[in-house]
Write an enzyme that holds these catalytic residues in place. Structure first.
Site, PDB file in Angstrom:
ATOM      1  N   LYS A   1      -4.004 -27.390   4.766  1.00  0.00           N
ATOM      2  CA  LYS A   1      -4.825 -26.252   4.339  1.00  0.00           C
ATOM      3  C   LYS A   1      -5.998 -26.039   5.301  1.00  0.00           C
ATOM      4  CE  LYS A   1      -3.640 -26.944  -0.536  1.00  0.00           C
ATOM      5  NZ  LYS A   1      -4.192 -27.099  -1.897  1.00  0.00           N
TER       6      LYS A   1
ATOM      7  N   TYR B   1       1.443 -18.686  -4.970  1.00  0.00           N
ATOM      8  CA  TYR B   1       0.715 -19.237  -6.122  1.00  0.00           C
ATOM      9  C   TYR B   1       0.847 -18.358  -7.367  1.00  0.00           C
ATOM     10  CZ  TYR B   1      -1.664 -22.790  -3.244  1.00  0.00           C
ATOM     11  OH  TYR B   1      -1.960 -23.887  -2.452  1.00  0.00           O
TER      12      TYR B   1
ATOM     13  N   PHE C   1      -9.538 -20.391 -11.358  1.00  0.00           N
ATOM     14  CA  PHE C   1      -9.771 -20.716  -9.952  1.00  0.00           C
ATOM     15  C   PHE C   1      -8.889 -19.906  -8.992  1.00  0.00           C
ATOM     16  CE2 PHE C   1      -6.690 -23.845 -11.572  1.00  0.00           C
ATOM     17  CZ  PHE C   1      -5.650 -23.710 -10.665  1.00  0.00           C
TER      18      PHE C   1
ATOM     19  N   ARG D   1       5.334 -35.617  -2.510  1.00  0.00           N
ATOM     20  CA  ARG D   1       4.323 -35.456  -3.573  1.00  0.00           C
ATOM     21  C   ARG D   1       3.594 -36.777  -3.810  1.00  0.00           C
ATOM     22  NH1 ARG D   1       2.480 -30.596  -5.494  1.00  0.00           N
ATOM     23  NH2 ARG D   1       2.193 -31.497  -7.557  1.00  0.00           N
TER      24      ARG D   1
ATOM     25  N   THR E   1      -3.444 -33.771  -7.662  1.00  0.00           N
ATOM     26  CA  THR E   1      -4.119 -32.528  -7.256  1.00  0.00           C
ATOM     27  C   THR E   1      -5.618 -32.757  -7.055  1.00  0.00           C
ATOM     28  OG1 THR E   1      -2.490 -31.300  -8.551  1.00  0.00           O
ATOM     29  CG2 THR E   1      -4.496 -30.113  -7.923  1.00  0.00           C
TER      30      THR E   1
ATOM     31  N   ASN F   1      -8.453 -29.896  -1.046  1.00  0.00           N
ATOM     32  CA  ASN F   1      -7.622 -31.107  -1.096  1.00  0.00           C
ATOM     33  C   ASN F   1      -6.632 -31.239   0.053  1.00  0.00           C
ATOM     34  OD1 ASN F   1      -5.812 -29.232  -2.006  1.00  0.00           O
ATOM     35  ND2 ASN F   1      -5.548 -30.109  -4.043  1.00  0.00           N
TER      36      ASN F   1
ATOM     37  N   HIS G   1      -0.798 -29.190   1.017  1.00  0.00           N
ATOM     38  CA  HIS G   1       0.110 -28.711  -0.024  1.00  0.00           C
ATOM     39  C   HIS G   1       1.477 -29.354   0.210  1.00  0.00           C
ATOM     40  CE1 HIS G   1       2.550 -26.072  -2.550  1.00  0.00           C
ATOM     41  NE2 HIS G   1       3.389 -26.033  -1.520  1.00  0.00           N
TER      42      HIS G   1
ATOM     43  N   GLU H   1       9.726 -21.725  -1.403  1.00  0.00           N
ATOM     44  CA  GLU H   1       8.537 -21.716  -0.534  1.00  0.00           C
ATOM     45  C   GLU H   1       8.928 -21.686   0.946  1.00  0.00           C
ATOM     46  OE1 GLU H   1       5.353 -23.922  -3.550  1.00  0.00           O
ATOM     47  OE2 GLU H   1       6.064 -25.017  -1.799  1.00  0.00           O
TER      48      GLU H   1
HETATM   49  P1  TYD Z   1      -1.550 -26.908  -8.340  1.00  0.00           P
HETATM   50  O1  TYD Z   1      -0.285 -26.193  -7.963  1.00  0.00           O
HETATM   51  O2  TYD Z   1      -1.847 -27.131  -9.789  1.00  0.00           O
HETATM   52  O3  TYD Z   1      -1.660 -28.340  -7.627  1.00  0.00           O
HETATM   53  P2  TYD Z   1      -0.885 -28.993  -6.369  1.00  0.00           P
HETATM   54  O4  TYD Z   1      -1.464 -28.395  -5.109  1.00  0.00           O
HETATM   55  O5  TYD Z   1      -1.200 -30.471  -6.479  1.00  0.00           O
HETATM   56  O6  TYD Z   1       0.586 -28.705  -6.527  1.00  0.00           O
HETATM   57  O7  TYD Z   1      -2.811 -26.086  -7.755  1.00  0.00           O
HETATM   58  C1  TYD Z   1      -2.740 -25.461  -6.490  1.00  0.00           C
HETATM   59  C2  TYD Z   1      -4.058 -25.635  -5.815  1.00  0.00           C
HETATM   60  O8  TYD Z   1      -5.079 -24.965  -6.541  1.00  0.00           O
HETATM   61  C3  TYD Z   1      -4.548 -27.072  -5.722  1.00  0.00           C
HETATM   62  O9  TYD Z   1      -3.958 -27.790  -4.662  1.00  0.00           O
HETATM   63  C4  TYD Z   1      -6.017 -26.884  -5.533  1.00  0.00           C
HETATM   64  C5  TYD Z   1      -6.328 -25.624  -6.330  1.00  0.00           C
HETATM   65  N1  TYD Z   1      -6.937 -25.954  -7.629  1.00  0.00           N
HETATM   66  C6  TYD Z   1      -8.306 -25.727  -7.801  1.00  0.00           C
HETATM   67  O10 TYD Z   1      -8.997 -25.265  -6.886  1.00  0.00           O
HETATM   68  N2  TYD Z   1      -8.885 -26.033  -9.018  1.00  0.00           N
HETATM   69  C7  TYD Z   1      -8.164 -26.555 -10.042  1.00  0.00           C
HETATM   70  O11 TYD Z   1      -8.749 -26.824 -11.137  1.00  0.00           O
HETATM   71  C8  TYD Z   1      -6.763 -26.791  -9.857  1.00  0.00           C
HETATM   72  C9  TYD Z   1      -5.932 -27.373 -10.972  1.00  0.00           C
HETATM   73  C10 TYD Z   1      -6.187 -26.473  -8.633  1.00  0.00           C
END
Ligand code: TYD
Length: 181
Positions: free
Chosen positions: A40, A80, A88, A116, A122, A143, A146, A157
């Site tokens: 990211k 998404y 968010f 994963r 997450t 974070n 992805h 995807e």
């Molecule tokens: P998600 O698909 O729930 O998680 P992952 O990336 O682990 O599959 O969420 C997508 C992204 O959205 C996540 O990587 C970071 C962001 N996010 C936030 O900014 N705040 C939040 O509370 C959550 C749950 C996700």
């Protein structure tokens, strides 16, 4: 039990051929599963691209697609779409479109599930040490990486982020040292 295993194997081999890829391996191993991994904008800005690629390479997965992209908002909205209702979501789309992303397709046995696990929870505060997020991040909205969360989602995807011609099939000379084939 045996029949179920056999039909799963046949289905896996069929899905390789359907995706235009030759299924490698024999017995219970069918090695053509692919997943989308993306570094990211925060990961790119923090110069974490090399470290993240290295983790997947060292694990034994095979890189079959790689590009640096500024992802259009339409692509991010499709990517998404299941988070549309979340508070968010607008900030997530703004953030993901704010800078370059390194998009990759990695291939290997159980690559979706293993990726994963390597990426971690997450929220980096929940992510275990040893995972990418557990080692390199602190905030959920930054974070770093992805990874697709199921085989079906991975296929969607990859099709969304990559044109078929951008994926490269190549023979890995270490293959028999990574798999028992
Ligand atoms: P998600 O698909 O729930 O998680 P992952 O990336 O682990 O599959 O969420 C997508 C992204 O959205 C996540 O990587 C970071 C962001 N996010 C936030 O900014 N705040 C939040 O509370 C959550 C749950 C996700």
């Amino acid at each position: 039990m045996l029949l179920r295993g056999l039909s799963r194997l046949v289905a896996a081999r069929r899905s390789c051929w359907a995706a235009g890829r030759r299924p490698l391996g024999s017995g219970s191993q069918v090695i053509c599963e692919q997943t989308l991994v993306a570094v990211k904008p925060d990961g790119v800005q923090r110069r974490l691209v090399g470290e993240i690629i290295q983790r997947f390479e060292k694990r034994g997965f095979q890189l079959v697609g790689l590009k640096l992209v500024q992802v259009p908002r339409e692509v991010l909205s499709a990517h998404y779409h299941d988070l549309e209702e979340k508070t968010f979501y607008p900030a997530l789309i703004d953030y993901m479109s704010s800078g370059p992303i390194v998009a990759m397709v990695w291939e290997g046995q159980d690559v979706v599930k293993v990726s994963r696990t390597m990426v971690g929870a997450t929220s980096p505060t929940q992510a275990l040490p040893g995972t990418i997020r557990g080692d390199l991040c602190v905030d959920i909205s930054r974070n770093a990486v992805h990874a697709s969360d199921s085989v079906e989602v991975a296929q969607k995807e990859i099709a969304l982020w990559f044109h078929h011609s951008e994926l490269v099939q190549w023979k890995c000379c270490a293959h028999s040292n990574i798999y028992n084939v």
